[in-house]
Design an enzyme around this catalytic site. Structure first.
Site, PDB file in Angstrom:
ATOM      1  N   HIS A 111       0.822  -1.209   0.000  1.00  0.00           N
ATOM      2  CA  HIS A 111       0.000   0.000   0.000  1.00  0.00           C
ATOM      3  C   HIS A 111       0.856   1.259   0.000  1.00  0.00           C
ATOM      4  O   HIS A 111       2.062   1.202   0.250  1.00  0.00           O
ATOM      5  CB  HIS A 111      -1.011   0.013   1.154  1.00  0.00           C
ATOM      6  CG  HIS A 111      -0.430   0.102   2.530  1.00  0.00           C
ATOM      7  ND1 HIS A 111       0.166  -0.952   3.181  1.00  0.00           N
ATOM      8  CD2 HIS A 111      -0.388   1.133   3.405  1.00  0.00           C
ATOM      9  CE1 HIS A 111       0.546  -0.573   4.393  1.00  0.00           C
ATOM     10  NE2 HIS A 111       0.231   0.690   4.546  1.00  0.00           N
ATOM     11  N   HIS A 155       0.802   5.442   1.285  1.00  0.00           N
ATOM     12  CA  HIS A 155       0.218   6.593   1.977  1.00  0.00           C
ATOM     13  C   HIS A 155       0.812   7.825   1.306  1.00  0.00           C
ATOM     14  O   HIS A 155       2.026   7.906   1.115  1.00  0.00           O
ATOM     15  CB  HIS A 155       0.590   6.627   3.461  1.00  0.00           C
ATOM     16  CG  HIS A 155       0.044   5.502   4.267  1.00  0.00           C
ATOM     17  ND1 HIS A 155      -1.300   5.317   4.469  1.00  0.00           N
ATOM     18  CD2 HIS A 155       0.670   4.500   4.923  1.00  0.00           C
ATOM     19  CE1 HIS A 155      -1.479   4.246   5.230  1.00  0.00           C
ATOM     20  NE2 HIS A 155      -0.297   3.734   5.512  1.00  0.00           N
ATOM     21  N   TYR A 157      11.914   4.099   0.818  1.00  0.00           N
ATOM     22  CA  TYR A 157      10.810   4.502  -0.058  1.00  0.00           C
ATOM     23  C   TYR A 157       9.888   5.487   0.657  1.00  0.00           C
ATOM     24  O   TYR A 157       8.701   5.241   0.824  1.00  0.00           O
ATOM     25  CB  TYR A 157      10.042   3.265  -0.529  1.00  0.00           C
ATOM     26  CG  TYR A 157      10.961   2.189  -1.052  1.00  0.00           C
ATOM     27  CD1 TYR A 157      11.714   2.396  -2.204  1.00  0.00           C
ATOM     28  CD2 TYR A 157      11.109   0.986  -0.381  1.00  0.00           C
ATOM     29  CE1 TYR A 157      12.582   1.429  -2.681  1.00  0.00           C
ATOM     30  CE2 TYR A 157      11.968   0.004  -0.856  1.00  0.00           C
ATOM     31  CZ  TYR A 157      12.696   0.234  -2.003  1.00  0.00           C
ATOM     32  OH  TYR A 157      13.552  -0.727  -2.471  1.00  0.00           O
TER      33      TYR A 157
END
Length: 178
Positions: A59, A61, A147
């Site tokens: 996922h 954000h 990341y």
């Protein structure tokens, strides 16, 4: 079909989360270069300011601020998903429902959105984004997760160089955790 009620504040700052359909997948990290390319293509075609982002195996954000005349964060998320999906070989199972809508089987259809309401809310979500790799157990120090926008924000002086290493920084919690 469900009718989702979304906040549509022009020029708003939004915390957004979008997930892979297979939450056990690490597709985003396996193809991080393709996600970076998808982001580059999205920012070329859609106006927004990136406040923060973290890419995890399954996922993302992201917190963005829209221009004063825009409330269209949904198109930005759709572009990120689409640009990434176009670069991935079709090996996933694609259901009849997804085929009918010309969708891939990579992403969950929906995404989470929260409009940032004030400075405290902004800071809490910035911290949540950058601390998320620790929360999920990928690293013990948020600076060890490559990341993330944390590194750029440390260089800019937004965060101290040792942010996230203190026990007090590890109590970041938002009630709608993913």
């Amino acid at each position: 079909m469900r009718n989702y009620i979304r906040d549509k504040t022009q020029g708003g700052c939004y915390f957004l989360t979008f997930n892979l359909l297979d939450r056990k997948s690490s597709l985003l990290l396996t193809h991080i270069d393709k996600f970076r390319d998808a982001y580059a293509k999205t920012i070329q075609h859609h106006q927004f300011k990136l406040d923060a982002m973290v890419v995890l195996p399954d996922h993302v954000h992201i917190m963005i601020t829209l221009p004063p005349n825009s409330d269209d964060y949904a198109t930005i998320i759709a572009s990120l998903k689409s640009q990434f999906s176009k670069q991935i070989n079709k090996t996933e199972l694609i259901t009849a429902s997804r085929q009918a809508k010309r969708e891939r089987g990579i992403w969950q259809r929906r995404f989470w959105e929260h409009r940032i309401r004030d400075d405290a809310d902004y800071r809490q979500h910035m911290d949540y984004i950058h601390h998320n790799p620790v929360k999920h157990g990928y690293v013990t120090n948020p600076q060890n997760w490559q990341y993330s926008t944390l590194h750029k924000l440390i260089k800019k002086g937004v965060y101290p160089a040792d942010w996230g290493t203190d026990e007090n920084d590890k109590n970041i919690n938002i009630r709608y955790d993913v």
